[in-house]
Design an enzyme around this catalytic site. Structure first.
Site, PDB file in Angstrom:
ATOM      1  N   GLY A  13       0.821  -1.216   0.000  1.00 37.70           N
ATOM      2  CA  GLY A  13       0.000   0.000   0.000  1.00 37.70           C
ATOM      3  C   GLY A  13       0.846   1.253   0.000  1.00 37.70           C
ATOM      4  N   ARG A  16      -0.199   5.517  -1.667  1.00 38.39           N
ATOM      5  CA  ARG A  16      -0.914   6.675  -1.102  1.00 38.39           C
ATOM      6  C   ARG A  16      -0.736   6.685   0.418  1.00 38.39           C
ATOM      7  NH1 ARG A  16      -6.728   5.969  -1.807  1.00 38.39           N
ATOM      8  NH2 ARG A  16      -6.437   3.810  -2.486  1.00 38.39           N
ATOM      9  N   ASN A  64      -2.936  -7.411  -4.436  1.00 40.66           N
ATOM     10  CA  ASN A  64      -4.148  -7.318  -3.612  1.00 40.66           C
ATOM     11  C   ASN A  64      -3.898  -8.166  -2.377  1.00 40.66           C
ATOM     12  OD1 ASN A  64      -6.604  -7.529  -2.354  1.00 40.66           O
ATOM     13  ND2 ASN A  64      -7.734  -8.255  -4.136  1.00 40.66           N
ATOM     14  N   TYR A 161     -13.336  -3.769  12.238  1.00 38.25           N
ATOM     15  CA  TYR A 161     -11.996  -3.283  11.829  1.00 38.25           C
ATOM     16  C   TYR A 161     -11.000  -3.417  12.984  1.00 38.25           C
ATOM     17  CZ  TYR A 161      -8.466   0.290  10.664  1.00 38.25           C
ATOM     18  OH  TYR A 161      -7.296   0.970  10.441  1.00 38.25           O
ATOM     19  N   LYS A 165      -7.570  -5.702  13.520  1.00 36.96           N
ATOM     20  CA  LYS A 165      -6.281  -5.082  13.835  1.00 36.96           C
ATOM     21  C   LYS A 165      -5.710  -5.648  15.139  1.00 36.96           C
ATOM     22  CE  LYS A 165      -5.438  -1.916  10.573  1.00 36.96           C
ATOM     23  NZ  LYS A 165      -4.350  -2.125   9.598  1.00 36.96           N
ATOM     24  N   ILE A 194      -5.711   9.716  11.060  1.00 34.65           N
ATOM     25  CA  ILE A 194      -4.795  10.409  10.148  1.00 34.65           C
ATOM     26  C   ILE A 194      -5.573  10.827   8.898  1.00 34.65           C
ATOM     27  CG2 ILE A 194      -2.608  10.264   8.904  1.00 34.65           C
ATOM     28  CD1 ILE A 194      -2.139   9.631  11.795  1.00 34.65           C
TER      29      ILE A 194
HETATM   30  N1  NAP Z   1      -5.752   6.907   8.075  1.00 34.16           N
HETATM   31  C1  NAP Z   1      -6.038   6.546   9.327  1.00 34.16           C
HETATM   32  O1  NAP Z   1      -6.717   7.262  10.082  1.00 34.16           O
HETATM   33  C2  NAP Z   1      -5.504   5.240   9.843  1.00 34.16           C
HETATM   34  C3  NAP Z   1      -5.469   5.067  11.245  1.00 34.16           C
HETATM   35  C4  NAP Z   1      -4.989   3.884  11.763  1.00 34.16           C
HETATM   36  C5  NAP Z   1      -4.537   2.894  10.921  1.00 34.16           C
HETATM   37  N2  NAP Z   1      -4.600   3.067   9.579  1.00 34.16           N
HETATM   38  C6  NAP Z   1      -4.117   1.971   8.727  1.00 34.16           C
HETATM   39  O2  NAP Z   1      -3.058   2.460   7.923  1.00 34.16           O
HETATM   40  C7  NAP Z   1      -2.976   1.703   6.719  1.00 34.16           C
HETATM   41  C8  NAP Z   1      -2.925   2.658   5.535  1.00 34.16           C
HETATM   42  O3  NAP Z   1      -4.072   3.492   5.562  1.00 34.16           O
HETATM   43  P1  NAP Z   1      -4.086   4.910   4.807  1.00 34.16           P
HETATM   44  O4  NAP Z   1      -4.693   5.875   5.747  1.00 34.16           O
HETATM   45  O5  NAP Z   1      -2.787   5.203   4.209  1.00 34.16           O
HETATM   46  O6  NAP Z   1      -5.170   4.578   3.663  1.00 34.16           O
HETATM   47  P2  NAP Z   1      -5.262   5.100   2.147  1.00 34.16           P
HETATM   48  O7  NAP Z   1      -4.746   6.480   2.034  1.00 34.16           O
HETATM   49  O8  NAP Z   1      -6.665   4.799   1.754  1.00 34.16           O
HETATM   50  O9  NAP Z   1      -4.243   4.151   1.337  1.00 34.16           O
HETATM   51  C9  NAP Z   1      -4.494   2.776   1.301  1.00 34.16           C
HETATM   52  C10 NAP Z   1      -3.336   2.073   0.612  1.00 34.16           C
HETATM   53  O10 NAP Z   1      -3.545   0.660   0.744  1.00 34.16           O
HETATM   54  C11 NAP Z   1      -3.696   0.100  -0.559  1.00 34.16           C
HETATM   55  N3  NAP Z   1      -4.739  -0.931  -0.483  1.00 34.16           N
HETATM   56  C12 NAP Z   1      -6.009  -0.806  -0.072  1.00 34.16           C
HETATM   57  N4  NAP Z   1      -6.651  -1.983  -0.143  1.00 34.16           N
HETATM   58  C13 NAP Z   1      -5.739  -2.873  -0.613  1.00 34.16           C
HETATM   59  C14 NAP Z   1      -5.779  -4.260  -0.909  1.00 34.16           C
HETATM   60  N5  NAP Z   1      -6.902  -4.991  -0.780  1.00 34.16           N
HETATM   61  N6  NAP Z   1      -4.649  -4.856  -1.350  1.00 34.16           N
HETATM   62  C15 NAP Z   1      -3.519  -4.143  -1.504  1.00 34.16           C
HETATM   63  N7  NAP Z   1      -3.417  -2.831  -1.270  1.00 34.16           N
HETATM   64  C16 NAP Z   1      -4.521  -2.207  -0.821  1.00 34.16           C
HETATM   65  C17 NAP Z   1      -4.048   1.237  -1.490  1.00 34.16           C
HETATM   66  O11 NAP Z   1      -3.641   0.908  -2.816  1.00 34.16           O
HETATM   67  P3  NAP Z   1      -4.241   1.727  -4.114  1.00 34.16           P
HETATM   68  O12 NAP Z   1      -3.699   3.120  -4.013  1.00 34.16           O
HETATM   69  O13 NAP Z   1      -3.717   1.005  -5.316  1.00 34.16           O
HETATM   70  O14 NAP Z   1      -5.727   1.667  -3.997  1.00 34.16           O
HETATM   71  C18 NAP Z   1      -3.242   2.366  -0.862  1.00 34.16           C
HETATM   72  O15 NAP Z   1      -1.888   2.284  -1.245  1.00 34.16           O
HETATM   73  C19 NAP Z   1      -4.188   0.774   6.725  1.00 34.16           C
HETATM   74  O16 NAP Z   1      -3.785  -0.513   7.177  1.00 34.16           O
HETATM   75  C20 NAP Z   1      -5.121   1.398   7.742  1.00 34.16           C
HETATM   76  O17 NAP Z   1      -5.958   0.439   8.345  1.00 34.16           O
HETATM   77  C21 NAP Z   1      -5.051   4.227   9.013  1.00 34.16           C
END
Ligand code: NAP
Length: 256
Positions: A13, A16, A64, A161, A165, A194
């Protein structure tokens, strides 16, 4: 076969959000980086360009993480890429970051399909991607699994979710225990809220949610992607060589 001491990181991932910031921080600290993307190849390619501007090598592969049946093919492609692009047969750091959220108000509103997808991407995917990485990850390497502050505190609608986790956090302790003989460390980074594309960009685009997050956070602002990557890069560095099996919350002091 590796020709120099530059370390190589695999960041799922990485196209982004947090994964992008993690990849850029690893590169800024002198690591080569392999990022994966699921659907947004263009965004992955722009991350590649940014990494290469730092002078590090990079490549992007499609993956994926919810499709475990694709993992053997993925690692075969990865191995080819390691040999051709990085003159190596191993990588050093695995960052299990890829994932999505769901927007539902409660346990009652969560569908079985949503639950299964969360399990597949965030837990089963992390388990088997890590298992299948074992022949390719160098002794002395590191694994960082991205969890969430929601395993410590609760938010209605996040039950499925957060439960998944929590599974990743337990898995991380087992990875740390079992791979310790190889001096491979495993830790969890648990971000707070975030502002990324996550959950349909809900935090970034909803002022009321932003105000709520500020009100419950000791440092009164919302989190940004660049709050996270430097911590993950630190955990992969030799500065963190004695940190193992730990959960580090990176949330500005939410719900203290
Ligand atoms: N943002 C928050 O508030 C937050 C808080 C706590 C934890 N997290 C965790 O942090 C991690 C990243 O989140 P983020 O905020 O960076 O989200 P994001 O901006 O939506 O980015 C998601 C990333 O994961 C990839 N992805 C999504 N589904 C996928 C799948 N089935 N297989 C492979 N790649 C996949 C996307 O690829 P594409 O670009 O190709 O779609 C993208 O690179 C996640 O595990 C999330 O649970 C986020």
């Amino acid at each position: 076969m590796k020709t120099n001491i530059t370390k190589i990181a695999l960041v799922t991932g990485g196209s982004r959000g947090l994964g992008k910031d993690i990849a850029l921080n690893l590169a800024a600290r002198g690591n080569d980086v392999i990022i994966t993307y699921n659907s947004r190849k263009d965004e992955a390619l722009s991350v590649l360009a940014a990494i290469e501007q730092t002078g590090q090598r990079a490549t992007a592969l499609q993956l994926n993480t919810g499709d475990t049946k694709s993992f053997d093919t993925f690692y075969a492609t990865l191995l080819t890429s390691l040999k051709n692009r990085f003159q190596s047969e191993r990588f050093d750091f695995l960052i299990n970051n890829a994932g999505h959220g769901i927007t539902v108000p409660s346990l009652a509103a969560t569908t079985e399909e949503q639950f299964d997808e969360l399990v597949n991407v965030h837990l089963k995917g992390v388990f088997f991607l890590t298992q299948k990485a074992l022949p390719y990850i160098s002794d002395g390497g590191a694994i960082v699994n991205i969890s969430s502050g929601l395993t410590r505190f609760t938010n209605p609608g996040s039950g499925a979710y957060a439960s998944v986790k929590s599974g990743v956090e337990t898995l991380t302790k087992y990875i740390a225990k079992e791979l310790g003989q190889r001096y491979i460390r495993a830790n969890v980074v648990a971000p707070g809220a975030i502002a990324t594309d996550f959950n349909g960009s809900r935090l970034r685009e909803t002022p009321q949610v932003q105000e709520h997050i500020k009100a419950i956070t000791a440092l009164p602002r919302i989190g940004q992607a660049d709050d996270i990557g430097s911590v993950v890069a630190f955990l992969c560095s030799n500065d963190a060589k004695w940190i193992n099996g730990q959960r580090i919350e990176v949330a500005g002091g939410m719900y203290l």
